[in-house]
Design a protein around this motif. Structure first.
Motif, PDB file in Angstrom:
ATOM      1  N   UNK A   3      47.109  46.107  45.162  1.00 32.22           N
ATOM      2  CA  UNK A   3      47.887  47.027  44.334  1.00 32.22           C
ATOM      3  C   UNK A   3      48.970  46.314  43.527  1.00 32.22           C
ATOM      4  N   UNK A   4      49.688  45.387  44.138  1.00 29.27           N
ATOM      5  CA  UNK A   4      50.750  44.655  43.428  1.00 29.27           C
ATOM      6  C   UNK A   4      50.175  43.825  42.283  1.00 29.27           C
ATOM      7  N   UNK A   5      49.029  43.201  42.511  1.00 28.38           N
ATOM      8  CA  UNK A   5      48.384  42.418  41.449  1.00 28.38           C
ATOM      9  C   UNK A   5      47.899  43.321  40.320  1.00 28.38           C
ATOM     10  N   UNK A   6      47.371  44.485  40.682  1.00 31.82           N
ATOM     11  CA  UNK A   6      46.919  45.451  39.679  1.00 31.82           C
ATOM     12  C   UNK A   6      48.083  45.878  38.802  1.00 31.82           C
ATOM     13  N   UNK A   7      49.183  46.255  39.427  1.00 31.46           N
ATOM     14  CA  UNK A   7      50.370  46.696  38.686  1.00 31.46           C
ATOM     15  C   UNK A   7      50.871  45.580  37.780  1.00 31.46           C
ATOM     16  N   UNK A   8      50.945  44.361  38.300  1.00 35.03           N
ATOM     17  CA  UNK A   8      51.427  43.240  37.488  1.00 35.03           C
ATOM     18  C   UNK A   8      50.492  42.971  36.309  1.00 35.03           C
ATOM     19  N   UNK A   9      49.203  43.067  36.516  1.00 26.79           N
ATOM     20  CA  UNK A   9      48.230  42.867  35.444  1.00 26.79           C
ATOM     21  C   UNK A   9      48.458  43.882  34.326  1.00 26.79           C
ATOM     22  N   UNK A  10      48.652  45.150  34.703  1.00 25.63           N
ATOM     23  CA  UNK A  10      48.880  46.201  33.707  1.00 25.63           C
ATOM     24  C   UNK A  10      50.199  45.977  32.977  1.00 25.63           C
ATOM     25  N   UNK A  11      51.255  45.705  33.721  1.00 29.03           N
ATOM     26  CA  UNK A  11      52.577  45.484  33.111  1.00 29.03           C
ATOM     27  C   UNK A  11      52.542  44.294  32.151  1.00 29.03           C
ATOM     28  N   UNK A  12      51.783  43.270  32.480  1.00 24.04           N
ATOM     29  CA  UNK A  12      51.673  42.108  31.594  1.00 24.04           C
ATOM     30  C   UNK A  12      51.074  42.468  30.237  1.00 24.04           C
TER      31      UNK A  12
END
Length: 169
Positions: A3-12
């Protein structure tokens, strides 16, 4: 991907101001939970009404994957918003890895006779945290009545249901 990686990918993929993305991560996590609750999956075709700067649009595009598509529309002009305008946010998203999965059009009044889509064009029609911009409850119900035939499922979220009550008075 957790989940944290998913969120970071989207925010990027999003246009954010400054170095601190902590608020954007919280906003993105909220929108991710909404979209997952609605059942947005790979291959979905989504119409997002009131897409604004694309906070929900980015999440939807991530979830629909390369085989899906998100069409965002908003009544505001591309130069609306600060410190990042809607147009700037959209251009940033288009240049990101999500860019080929989405399109955003501005100055689009969904209630105009000029706006129409064939019946069942979309798997999902999303109105996410945008109803408080509307002038009345009647305007919201008119939008929902018009668009319901365009998709299989209508998805709605607002920050505070008191906003809906405000529209109805």
């Amino acid at each position: 991907m957790d989940n944290d990686e998913t969120i970071q990918t989207i925010v990027n993929c999003m246009a954010v101001t400054g170095e601190d993305t902590s608020i954007q991560k919280i906003q993105t996590e909220h929108r991710l939970k909404l979209a997952q609750f609605w059942g947005i999956t790979k291959g979905s075709r989504v119409l997002e009404i009131g897409c604004g700067q694309g906070d929900t649009t980015a999440v939807l595009a991530f979830l629909t994957g390369e085989s899906g598509f998100v069409q965002g529309i908003d009544i505001a002009s591309p130069d609306y918003g600060a410190p990042i305008t809607l147009g700037e946010a959209y251009e940033h998203l288009k240049r990101s890895e999500l860019g080929n999965r989405l399109e955003m059009n501005f100055e689009v009044d969904v209630l105009s006779d000029k706006i129409s889509y064939p019946d069942q064009s979309f798997d999902f029609i999303v109105l996410s945290h945008c109803s408080w911009y509307l002038e009345s409850f009647e305007q919201l119900t008119s939008i929902m009545e018009k668009v319901k035939k365009w998709g299989k499922q209508l998805c709605f979220a607002e920050w505070d249901l008191n906003d809906i009550r405000r529209l109805s008075t």
